[in-house]
Design an enzyme around this catalytic site. Sequence first.
Site, PDB file in Angstrom:
ATOM      1  N   ASN A  15       0.564  -1.024  -0.406  1.00 51.60           N
ATOM      2  CA  ASN A  15       0.343   0.243   0.041  1.00 51.60           C
ATOM      3  C   ASN A  15       0.738   1.285   0.029  1.00 51.60           C
ATOM      4  OD1 ASN A  15      -1.535   2.261   1.049  1.00 51.60           O
ATOM      5  ND2 ASN A  15      -3.460   0.779   1.507  1.00 51.60           N
ATOM      6  N   GLY A  17       0.335   4.475   0.114  1.00 48.41           N
ATOM      7  CA  GLY A  17      -0.093   5.412   1.052  1.00 48.41           C
ATOM      8  C   GLY A  17       0.596   4.713   2.487  1.00 48.41           C
ATOM      9  N   ASP A  45      -2.177 -13.534   1.852  1.00 53.86           N
ATOM     10  CA  ASP A  45      -3.668 -13.355   2.336  1.00 53.86           C
ATOM     11  C   ASP A  45      -3.698 -12.716   4.308  1.00 53.86           C
ATOM     12  OD1 ASP A  45      -4.352 -14.524  -0.060  1.00 53.86           O
ATOM     13  OD2 ASP A  45      -4.392 -16.757   0.561  1.00 53.86           O
ATOM     14  N   ASP A  74      -1.538  -3.636  10.796  1.00 53.15           N
ATOM     15  CA  ASP A  74      -2.822  -3.703   9.859  1.00 53.15           C
ATOM     16  C   ASP A  74      -3.886  -2.672  10.484  1.00 53.15           C
ATOM     17  OD1 ASP A  74      -4.291  -5.819   8.108  1.00 53.15           O
ATOM     18  OD2 ASP A  74      -5.753  -6.176   9.821  1.00 53.15           O
ATOM     19  N   LYS A 180      -1.031  15.487  11.009  1.00 54.30           N
ATOM     20  CA  LYS A 180      -1.535  13.380  10.278  1.00 54.30           C
ATOM     21  C   LYS A 180      -1.016  12.878  11.344  1.00 54.30           C
ATOM     22  CE  LYS A 180      -3.545   9.954   7.756  1.00 54.30           C
ATOM     23  NZ  LYS A 180      -3.478   9.390   6.328  1.00 54.30           N
TER      24      LYS A 180
END
Length: 202
Positions: A15, A17, A45, A74, A180
Amino acid sequence: MRASDLQKLVIASNNTGKIREISHLLGPLGFEVLPQSDFKVPEVDEPHRTFIENAIVKARHACERTGLRSLADDSGICVNALNGEPGVLSARYAGEPKSDERNNRKLIDALANLADRRAHYYCVIVLLRNADDPQPVIADGIWHGQIVSDRRGEGGFGYDPYFFLPDLGKTAAELPMDQKNRISHRGQALARLLARLAENAF
């Protein structure tokens, strides 16, 4: 193990980002942050129902494939009125292929007739020193807000343009990256991870 002892650290994610945010936080601290794509490590997975189990699976997979220390997170968004959905399915909420736009549209549609818009982002981070590490370093963070129906801001990724922070009057996508990273679920989890490493307990 002190943070300064860490050298190469593989981020168990594709990912962009997420990798950008983690690199922005850890790079200045002396970490050589490397995405797993540099080693041609495919995504694994994520079959579990909890964030912590999926993070461990991802970190172990990257360790096995690279032989290096690995960090996996996660994370996802949990909406009160939807009994915690999308939760661990946040990235694939609207199915495959993954699409932020379709995920957000599905979420807004699901909340269309519901008054309760409370939600929170959750992140758990796992650091493994090797694939057989029996004592992973684990830290988490939570970021409270609410879901708005109209997109606001062009920053961030995922559900950020619809994740509104009442205290700031902005969505996560409207915040500068530095701000952020200080207050987000991932920023909190990384800060706690570094604090644990600095305790020299590992």
